[in-house]
Design a protein around this motif. Sequence first.
Motif, PDB file in Angstrom:
ATOM      1  N   SER A 141       0.844  -1.199   0.000  1.00 23.39           N
ATOM      2  CA  SER A 141       0.000   0.000   0.000  1.00 23.39           C
ATOM      3  C   SER A 141       0.875   1.243   0.000  1.00 23.39           C
ATOM      4  O   SER A 141       0.580   2.239   0.674  1.00 23.39           O
ATOM      5  CB  SER A 141      -0.929  -0.001   1.232  1.00 23.39           C
ATOM      6  OG  SER A 141      -1.845   1.079   1.186  1.00 23.39           O
ATOM      7  N   SER A 142       1.974   1.196  -0.750  1.00 22.95           N
ATOM      8  CA  SER A 142       2.895   2.324  -0.827  1.00 22.95           C
ATOM      9  C   SER A 142       2.358   3.398  -1.762  1.00 22.95           C
ATOM     10  O   SER A 142       1.515   3.125  -2.615  1.00 22.95           O
ATOM     11  CB  SER A 142       4.273   1.836  -1.284  1.00 22.95           C
ATOM     12  OG  SER A 142       4.183   1.224  -2.571  1.00 22.95           O
ATOM     13  N   GLY A 143       2.872   4.655  -1.602  1.00 19.58           N
ATOM     14  CA  GLY A 143       2.427   5.741  -2.453  1.00 19.58           C
ATOM     15  C   GLY A 143       1.071   6.266  -2.035  1.00 19.58           C
ATOM     16  O   GLY A 143       0.668   6.187  -0.865  1.00 19.58           O
ATOM     17  N   ASN A 144       0.329   6.799  -3.002  1.00 19.31           N
ATOM     18  CA  ASN A 144      -0.989   7.374  -2.747  1.00 19.31           C
ATOM     19  C   ASN A 144      -2.001   6.236  -2.724  1.00 19.31           C
ATOM     20  O   ASN A 144      -2.618   5.902  -3.723  1.00 19.31           O
ATOM     21  CB  ASN A 144      -1.321   8.394  -3.827  1.00 19.31           C
ATOM     22  CG  ASN A 144      -2.618   9.134  -3.548  1.00 19.31           C
ATOM     23  OD1 ASN A 144      -3.163   9.055  -2.449  1.00 19.31           O
ATOM     24  ND2 ASN A 144      -3.104   9.855  -4.550  1.00 19.31           N
ATOM     25  N   SER A 145      -2.168   5.602  -1.558  1.00 20.58           N
ATOM     26  CA  SER A 145      -3.015   4.425  -1.435  1.00 20.58           C
ATOM     27  C   SER A 145      -3.752   4.477  -0.111  1.00 20.58           C
ATOM     28  O   SER A 145      -3.232   4.988   0.889  1.00 20.58           O
ATOM     29  CB  SER A 145      -2.166   3.144  -1.524  1.00 20.58           C
ATOM     30  OG  SER A 145      -2.921   2.020  -1.231  1.00 20.58           O
ATOM     31  N   THR A 146      -4.966   3.961  -0.073  1.00 22.28           N
ATOM     32  CA  THR A 146      -5.774   3.907   1.147  1.00 22.28           C
ATOM     33  C   THR A 146      -5.803   2.527   1.766  1.00 22.28           C
ATOM     34  O   THR A 146      -6.461   2.338   2.786  1.00 22.28           O
ATOM     35  CB  THR A 146      -7.227   4.317   0.831  1.00 22.28           C
ATOM     36  OG1 THR A 146      -7.759   3.444  -0.159  1.00 22.28           O
ATOM     37  CG2 THR A 146      -7.281   5.762   0.325  1.00 22.28           C
ATOM     38  N   GLY A 147      -5.090   1.558   1.196  1.00 23.97           N
ATOM     39  CA  GLY A 147      -5.064   0.206   1.741  1.00 23.97           C
ATOM     40  C   GLY A 147      -4.405  -0.755   0.755  1.00 23.97           C
ATOM     41  O   GLY A 147      -4.145  -0.433  -0.420  1.00 23.97           O
ATOM     42  N   PRO A 148      -4.048  -1.968   1.197  1.00 18.89           N
ATOM     43  CA  PRO A 148      -3.373  -2.922   0.318  1.00 18.89           C
ATOM     44  C   PRO A 148      -4.238  -3.269  -0.895  1.00 18.89           C
ATOM     45  O   PRO A 148      -5.408  -3.615  -0.759  1.00 18.89           O
ATOM     46  CB  PRO A 148      -3.158  -4.136   1.204  1.00 18.89           C
ATOM     47  CG  PRO A 148      -3.245  -3.620   2.601  1.00 18.89           C
ATOM     48  CD  PRO A 148      -4.244  -2.504   2.568  1.00 18.89           C
ATOM     49  N   HIS A 149      -3.662  -3.139  -2.011  1.00 18.05           N
ATOM     50  CA  HIS A 149      -4.284  -3.572  -3.283  1.00 18.05           C
ATOM     51  C   HIS A 149      -3.212  -3.497  -4.369  1.00 18.05           C
ATOM     52  O   HIS A 149      -2.161  -2.882  -4.162  1.00 18.05           O
ATOM     53  CB  HIS A 149      -5.488  -2.686  -3.647  1.00 18.05           C
ATOM     54  CG  HIS A 149      -5.141  -1.306  -4.045  1.00 18.05           C
ATOM     55  ND1 HIS A 149      -4.802  -0.315  -3.117  1.00 18.05           N
ATOM     56  CD2 HIS A 149      -5.070  -0.715  -5.271  1.00 18.05           C
ATOM     57  CE1 HIS A 149      -4.533   0.808  -3.732  1.00 18.05           C
ATOM     58  NE2 HIS A 149      -4.688   0.581  -5.061  1.00 18.05           N
ATOM     59  N   LEU A 150      -3.508  -4.105  -5.533  1.00 18.87           N
ATOM     60  CA  LEU A 150      -2.601  -4.003  -6.685  1.00 18.87           C
ATOM     61  C   LEU A 150      -3.242  -3.112  -7.723  1.00 18.87           C
ATOM     62  O   LEU A 150      -4.329  -3.393  -8.215  1.00 18.87           O
ATOM     63  CB  LEU A 150      -2.307  -5.392  -7.293  1.00 18.87           C
ATOM     64  CG  LEU A 150      -1.490  -5.366  -8.591  1.00 18.87           C
ATOM     65  CD1 LEU A 150      -0.071  -4.843  -8.332  1.00 18.87           C
ATOM     66  CD2 LEU A 150      -1.448  -6.739  -9.244  1.00 18.87           C
ATOM     67  N   HIS A 151      -2.550  -2.019  -8.032  1.00 19.40           N
ATOM     68  CA  HIS A 151      -2.977  -1.151  -9.131  1.00 19.40           C
ATOM     69  C   HIS A 151      -2.230  -1.625 -10.380  1.00 19.40           C
ATOM     70  O   HIS A 151      -1.005  -1.639 -10.422  1.00 19.40           O
ATOM     71  CB  HIS A 151      -2.634   0.311  -8.817  1.00 19.40           C
ATOM     72  CG  HIS A 151      -2.967   1.240  -9.933  1.00 19.40           C
ATOM     73  ND1 HIS A 151      -4.230   1.782 -10.114  1.00 19.40           N
ATOM     74  CD2 HIS A 151      -2.189   1.737 -10.959  1.00 19.40           C
ATOM     75  CE1 HIS A 151      -4.220   2.564 -11.176  1.00 19.40           C
ATOM     76  NE2 HIS A 151      -2.974   2.550 -11.704  1.00 19.40           N
ATOM     77  N   PHE A 152      -3.011  -1.985 -11.421  1.00 18.09           N
ATOM     78  CA  PHE A 152      -2.423  -2.577 -12.643  1.00 18.09           C
ATOM     79  C   PHE A 152      -2.800  -1.727 -13.843  1.00 18.09           C
ATOM     80  O   PHE A 152      -3.979  -1.402 -14.034  1.00 18.09           O
ATOM     81  CB  PHE A 152      -2.939  -4.010 -12.832  1.00 18.09           C
ATOM     82  CG  PHE A 152      -2.339  -4.738 -13.992  1.00 18.09           C
ATOM     83  CD1 PHE A 152      -1.126  -5.394 -13.879  1.00 18.09           C
ATOM     84  CD2 PHE A 152      -2.996  -4.763 -15.222  1.00 18.09           C
ATOM     85  CE1 PHE A 152      -0.591  -6.073 -14.965  1.00 18.09           C
ATOM     86  CE2 PHE A 152      -2.454  -5.435 -16.306  1.00 18.09           C
ATOM     87  CZ  PHE A 152      -1.242  -6.098 -16.178  1.00 18.09           C
ATOM     88  N   GLU A 153      -1.779  -1.372 -14.660  1.00 19.62           N
ATOM     89  CA  GLU A 153      -1.994  -0.567 -15.863  1.00 19.62           C
ATOM     90  C   GLU A 153      -1.398  -1.253 -17.077  1.00 19.62           C
ATOM     91  O   GLU A 153      -0.423  -2.016 -16.975  1.00 19.62           O
ATOM     92  CB  GLU A 153      -1.352   0.821 -15.728  1.00 19.62           C
ATOM     93  CG  GLU A 153      -1.986   1.706 -14.689  1.00 19.62           C
ATOM     94  CD  GLU A 153      -1.427   3.113 -14.698  1.00 19.62           C
ATOM     95  OE1 GLU A 153      -0.654   3.457 -15.640  1.00 19.62           O
ATOM     96  OE2 GLU A 153      -1.763   3.875 -13.771  1.00 19.62           O
ATOM     97  N   ILE A 154      -1.950  -0.956 -18.260  1.00 20.16           N
ATOM     98  CA  ILE A 154      -1.397  -1.379 -19.554  1.00 20.16           C
ATOM     99  C   ILE A 154      -1.124  -0.117 -20.361  1.00 20.16           C
ATOM    100  O   ILE A 154      -2.008   0.717 -20.568  1.00 20.16           O
ATOM    101  CB  ILE A 154      -2.359  -2.305 -20.321  1.00 20.16           C
ATOM    102  CG1 ILE A 154      -2.430  -3.684 -19.660  1.00 20.16           C
ATOM    103  CG2 ILE A 154      -1.935  -2.448 -21.788  1.00 20.16           C
ATOM    104  CD1 ILE A 154      -1.150  -4.498 -19.769  1.00 20.16           C
ATOM    105  N   ARG A 155       0.128  -0.005 -20.840  1.00 18.06           N
ATOM    106  CA  ARG A 155       0.538   1.155 -21.627  1.00 18.06           C
ATOM    107  C   ARG A 155       1.127   0.660 -22.958  1.00 18.06           C
ATOM    108  O   ARG A 155       2.162  -0.006 -22.954  1.00 18.06           O
ATOM    109  CB  ARG A 155       1.550   2.002 -20.876  1.00 18.06           C
ATOM    110  CG  ARG A 155       0.935   2.680 -19.635  1.00 18.06           C
ATOM    111  CD  ARG A 155       1.945   3.491 -18.880  1.00 18.06           C
ATOM    112  NE  ARG A 155       1.309   4.181 -17.752  1.00 18.06           N
ATOM    113  CZ  ARG A 155       1.019   5.485 -17.728  1.00 18.06           C
ATOM    114  NH1 ARG A 155       1.316   6.253 -18.767  1.00 18.06           N
ATOM    115  NH2 ARG A 155       0.457   6.044 -16.653  1.00 18.06           N
TER     116      ARG A 155
END
Length: 267
Positions: A231-245
């Motif tokens: 939950s590092s950075g601008n986060s409110t709780g544990p989760h995985l933020h996943f992006e495709i570029r």
Amino acid sequence: MAPEAAARPTRAELRLAAREQSRAQRRGAAKAATRTALLRVALPSVAALGVAAAAAITVQGEADQQRAEAAGRVAPQSAAAPDGTAARAAAQQVATAGGQAQASRGDARQPLAGAQPTDAPAAQPTAEPTPEPVKPKVVMPVAQHGLGELFGEAGTHWANRHTGIDFPVDGGTQVMAVTDGTIRTQWNPFYGYMSILKMPDGTEAWYCHLRAYKVRKGPVKQGDVIAFVGSSGNSTGPHLHFEIRPANGSGPVDPLPWFLSNGLDPR
């Protein structure tokens, strides 16, 4: 002297003529006797030659007959056939037996050029190896399905709109490479600890808000564990933020259609 007396031969001439005639008769008789003697000598010689030739033919025929009988190819013949018939019959039978032997040898060779022996064991079908399961082109970044925030949503947590999809999973959950590629890592005040997977076609997958890395740099294979959820950075709780570029640098795209196009539904 009268003409008739002049034309009549004298006694001396008659005696001379008689002597000449006698000599001629004796010469003719001698020649006839000589011819008779020659014929008497020659005829037995010719007859003897004929008998000898016939005997030679008979002996040769009997020898051929005996060889053929010894080989079991010709039936025995009678020795009472007159005038060389036995020799000619034996020669004919030898020739016939030779032809039959050649034909029998040809018949014996014929099966060798045809079908194989019927008692040969039948070839056993080989078992085909079980194919290995084909891996999908893409795997999930976490084992658990289910999504939180979707792409393009608005909220107070983002300056503009949401640039990826969120997997609401526990901290410490393993994060996997979705496909083969090369890893690099970095820190971002908004994304926290990041792992960036560059795929062979240049597409990049961003894993954000991580707790820790397992692979900081280098090549990875599809399904390799590369990091752990945090939950590092601008986060409110544990989760995985996943992006495709995409590789063209146009910015992030919705990861959900990308997963669906690769046969996966993360929802």
